[in-house]
Design an enzyme around this catalytic site. Structure first.
Site, PDB file in Angstrom:
ATOM      1  N   LYS A   1       0.843  -1.204   0.000  1.00 10.16           N
ATOM      2  CA  LYS A   1       0.000   0.000   0.000  1.00 10.16           C
ATOM      3  C   LYS A   1       0.870   1.242   0.000  1.00 10.16           C
ATOM      4  O   LYS A   1       0.602   2.219  -0.701  1.00 10.16           O
ATOM      5  CB  LYS A   1      -0.939  -0.012   1.221  1.00 10.16           C
ATOM      6  CG  LYS A   1      -2.059  -1.040   1.080  1.00 10.16           C
ATOM      7  CD  LYS A   1      -2.852  -1.248   2.365  1.00 10.16           C
ATOM      8  CE  LYS A   1      -3.866  -2.374   2.185  1.00 10.16           C
ATOM      9  NZ  LYS A   1      -4.586  -2.742   3.403  1.00 10.16           N
TER      10      LYS A   1
ATOM     11  N   GLN B   1      -4.815  -1.458   9.631  1.00 12.38           N
ATOM     12  CA  GLN B   1      -4.605  -2.749   8.976  1.00 12.38           C
ATOM     13  C   GLN B   1      -5.179  -3.866   9.855  1.00 12.38           C
ATOM     14  O   GLN B   1      -4.793  -4.001  11.015  1.00 12.38           O
ATOM     15  CB  GLN B   1      -3.099  -2.969   8.722  1.00 12.38           C
ATOM     16  CG  GLN B   1      -2.787  -4.235   7.971  1.00 12.38           C
ATOM     17  CD  GLN B   1      -3.358  -4.265   6.550  1.00 12.38           C
ATOM     18  OE1 GLN B   1      -3.284  -3.277   5.820  1.00 12.38           O
ATOM     19  NE2 GLN B   1      -3.938  -5.381   6.151  1.00 12.38           N
TER      20      GLN B   1
ATOM     21  N   ASP C   1     -10.955   3.042   4.179  1.00 12.81           N
ATOM     22  CA  ASP C   1     -11.328   1.635   3.992  1.00 12.81           C
ATOM     23  C   ASP C   1     -12.844   1.466   3.894  1.00 12.81           C
ATOM     24  O   ASP C   1     -13.334   0.385   3.589  1.00 12.81           O
ATOM     25  CB  ASP C   1     -10.802   0.787   5.170  1.00 12.81           C
ATOM     26  CG  ASP C   1      -9.667  -0.136   4.737  1.00 12.81           C
ATOM     27  OD1 ASP C   1      -9.437  -0.255   3.515  1.00 12.81           O
ATOM     28  OD2 ASP C   1      -9.001  -0.718   5.613  1.00 12.81           O
TER      29      ASP C   1
END
Ligand code: NDP
Length: 287
Positions: free
Chosen positions: A54, A98, A121
């Site tokens: 990422k 994460q 997200d």
């Protein structure tokens, strides 16, 4: 029949190229470099790989990325305090936690701390609620990526019969909502679904988000169907780790019309959608 491969790497790369141009224009016009902050706790090897990928992708398109790393023994309040600080900092545009987090942490409470306008997200209940209402702001990355892959085959999913296997918020359930919003007829299957093979065989578009290596064989696939394989399963083959999807590719490619590979299918699209969401988040915050 041999299925055509839908190349997620190619599509993600062209999205990133376009995004890099947009970011350059954005920086020139507004003097703002979009900035993504990633919170990583513990030392799960795959999380570390995902985060590295990422961050690399951010670099490619000109988005600043900052990593906040915590040991596996970190506490709920340490993470929540950081999120509160990042929420208040105007130079921070995106916050990503994460997953999975170490087991002593309450992931849901942590995700709910994030300012929904910085929730790149798309997993905050506010953003999931907006998606449910078909008024999305920041939608989850993997489902968006799946839809974009499908749209390389069909301009529209309207009236298509879609079966999604797997009902997690992260993938299956959100994707089912996204596809319903696009006027597909969606069946959401899971571990309690009866006659799963028959259900899957009704699908013009079959999506596997199960987390079980090579689970869906050709017996589950209608000839000519579009098959999207979300699964990423790390399998030990003679001491070497290989990545396998949830779809048994060798048999399914003989029946399906189109198929996404693993690796190189949905994975790269998840990352490019994270970048797209980060730029969208800046726009939502500034305008
Ligand atoms: P979860 O474990 O959260 O969910 C799995 C889902 O699959 C559940 O809904 C479960 O049903 C269902 N399921 C499990 N076994 C069966 C079965 N035998 N028959 C039918 N349904 C079954 O996983 P995620 O959704 O988070 O991830 C799914 C896969 O996608 C994983 O391999 C993950 O690594 C991968 N992934 C890939 C991403 C990418 O970018 N490519 C991003 C995110 C995930 P029930 O609810 O009844 O338990």
């Amino acid at each position: 029949m041999v299925a055509k491969i839908i190349d997620g790497r190619d599509l993600a790369n062209s999205q990133k190229q376009q995004l890099a141009e947009k970011v350059t224009l954005f920086v020139k016009k507004y003097g703002i470099v979009p900035s993504l902050h990633v919170i990583l706790a513990g030392d799960y090897p795959s999380s570390q790989i995902y985060v590295r990928n990422k961050q690399r992708a951010c670099q490619v398109v000109g988005i600043e990325s900052v990593l906040h790393q915590f040991p596996g023994s970190t506490t709920q309040s340490e993470i929540e305090q950081l999120i509160e600080k990042l929420n208040l900092d105007d130079s921070v545009n995106g916050i990503l936690v994460q997953l999975p987090l170490p087991s002593q942490l309450n992931s849901q409470r942590i995700l709910e701390k994030i300012n929904p306008l910085k929730d790149v997200d798309g997993l905050h209940p506010y953003n999931l609620g907006r998606l449910l209402m078909n008024k999305p702001l920041l939608a989850p990355c993997t489902p968006q990526g799946c839809l974009q892959l499908i749209k390389t085959v069909y301009d529209t999913v309207e009236s298509k019969n879609v079966v999604v296997v797997g009902r997690s918020i992260l993938v299956g359930r959100s994707l089912a909502v996204l596809l319903t919003n696009e006027n597909a007829t969606v069946t959401l299957a899971h571990s309690k679904t009866k006659n799963l093979k028959d259900v899957c065989k009704t699908a013009d578009i079959l999506i596997a988000a199960i987390g079980s290596s090579e689970f869906l064989t050709s017996d589950y696939v209608k000839p000519g169907a579009v098959v999207i394989d979300v699964g990423i399963n790390r399998i030990d083959v003679g001491g070497v780790h290989v990545l396998k999807g949830d779809v048994h590719q060798p048999s399914v490619e003989k029946v399906a019309g189109y198929l996404t590979p693993v690796p190189g299918g949905v994975g790269p699209m998840t990352i490019s959608n994270l970048l797209l969401n980060t730029l969208k988040a800046v726009e939502l915050q500034k305008f």
